[in-house]
Scaffold this active site. Sequence first.
Site, PDB file in Angstrom:
ATOM      1  N   LYS A  54      52.895  33.251 -52.640  1.00 61.04           N
ATOM      2  CA  LYS A  54      52.225  34.544 -52.782  1.00 61.04           C
ATOM      3  C   LYS A  54      52.089  35.214 -51.424  1.00 61.04           C
ATOM      4  CE  LYS A  54      47.935  36.699 -54.422  1.00 61.04           C
ATOM      5  NZ  LYS A  54      46.590  36.468 -55.003  1.00 61.04           N
ATOM      6  N   ASP A  65      46.765  34.200 -50.785  1.00 65.86           N
ATOM      7  CA  ASP A  65      45.587  33.365 -51.004  1.00 65.86           C
ATOM      8  C   ASP A  65      45.717  32.348 -52.135  1.00 65.86           C
ATOM      9  OD1 ASP A  65      45.529  35.850 -52.639  1.00 65.86           O
ATOM     10  OD2 ASP A  65      43.732  34.944 -53.481  1.00 65.86           O
ATOM     11  N   CYS A  66      46.911  31.929 -52.489  1.00 65.89           N
ATOM     12  CA  CYS A  66      47.097  30.972 -53.583  1.00 65.89           C
ATOM     13  C   CYS A  66      46.828  29.540 -53.114  1.00 65.89           C
ATOM     14  CB  CYS A  66      48.515  31.076 -54.127  1.00 65.89           C
ATOM     15  SG  CYS A  66      48.907  29.823 -55.356  1.00 65.89           S
ATOM     16  N   LYS A  93      56.526  42.096 -58.833  1.00 65.33           N
ATOM     17  CA  LYS A  93      57.470  40.986 -58.724  1.00 65.33           C
ATOM     18  C   LYS A  93      58.912  41.477 -58.758  1.00 65.33           C
ATOM     19  CE  LYS A  93      54.020  38.213 -61.072  1.00 65.33           C
ATOM     20  NZ  LYS A  93      53.576  37.670 -62.366  1.00 65.33           N
ATOM     21  N   VAL A 106      53.940  31.297 -58.806  1.00 66.01           N
ATOM     22  CA  VAL A 106      54.228  30.562 -57.575  1.00 66.01           C
ATOM     23  C   VAL A 106      53.268  29.373 -57.503  1.00 66.01           C
ATOM     24  CG1 VAL A 106      55.133  32.500 -56.244  1.00 66.01           C
ATOM     25  CG2 VAL A 106      52.663  32.127 -56.312  1.00 66.01           C
ATOM     26  N   HIS A 205      38.552  28.087 -50.472  1.00 68.04           N
ATOM     27  CA  HIS A 205      38.258  29.256 -51.304  1.00 68.04           C
ATOM     28  C   HIS A 205      36.787  29.277 -51.692  1.00 68.04           C
ATOM     29  CE1 HIS A 205      42.259  31.110 -52.585  1.00 68.04           C
ATOM     30  NE2 HIS A 205      42.564  30.218 -51.645  1.00 68.04           N
ATOM     31  N   TRP A 252      39.625  37.032 -55.098  1.00 70.46           N
ATOM     32  CA  TRP A 252      38.604  36.681 -56.087  1.00 70.46           C
ATOM     33  C   TRP A 252      37.844  37.892 -56.618  1.00 70.46           C
ATOM     34  CZ3 TRP A 252      38.502  32.308 -58.596  1.00 70.46           C
ATOM     35  CH2 TRP A 252      39.095  31.185 -58.027  1.00 70.46           C
TER      36      TRP A 252
END
Length: 258
Positions: A54, A65-66, A93, A106, A205, A252
């Site tokens: 990502k 942030d994945c 995408k 991903v 996170h 988030w």
Amino acid sequence: MISLRFQPSTTAGVLSASVSRAGFIKRCGSTKPGRVGRFVTMATAASPLEICVKASITTPNKLGDCPFCQKVLLTMEEKNVPYDMKMVDLSNKPEWFLKISPEGKVPVVKFDEKWVPDSDVITQALEEKYPEPPLATPPEKASVGSKIFSTFVGFLKSKDSGDGTEQVLLDELTTFNDYIKDNGPFINGEKISAADLSLAPKLYHMKIALGHYKNWSVPDSLPFVKSYMENVFSRESFTNTRAETEDVIAGWRPKVMG
């Protein structure tokens, strides 16, 4: 699409477009103070694995942030596996990405001309293909801390301070605190393992999102959780692969505001 190539064992990488650059590889970013940068040529480096991750939604050409992408990148870094990181804008995408990942998810990694999805499957494949250093967590320890992420999300999304979601999270963190106290510093003892590489991005996170949206932090009554987080967050593999704070907050936001 931006492609970044990394050689973890030398902390080196190169920014490229559709054509690979010959010559030296240098990791993007500044070198640590007092440390001399080391370089390797493309000819002597192992062939890098291609990984789609990502892309940042706040900063161009940055990792997004994945936590599941970071889990795979951490595994590659800890195993010194060179990789070619392709950043994908998941809000738009591209067609080439949907051809290799029809579900649009991903991470996906290319092994032997085949694109493989799912972070669990990918990390298992990495363990089999690159057995040194071994990172497998014994089955009896593999689920330690596994409920923290879901309880964190429940608390983060909660709009009722009295619904018990904070206490559910605290209960899971207390269990983890007691485990690390007796068995740490890592889940499998003295050496980091796959379970840590899965949990660490989720704790990262948790720290950022709850700090921002709930003004909440891990209480001082859980010192072994805090020391565990400090240990994993300070590893070079983690600092090389973590998302920017702004990306975690932005990532988030829909769940908090929805």
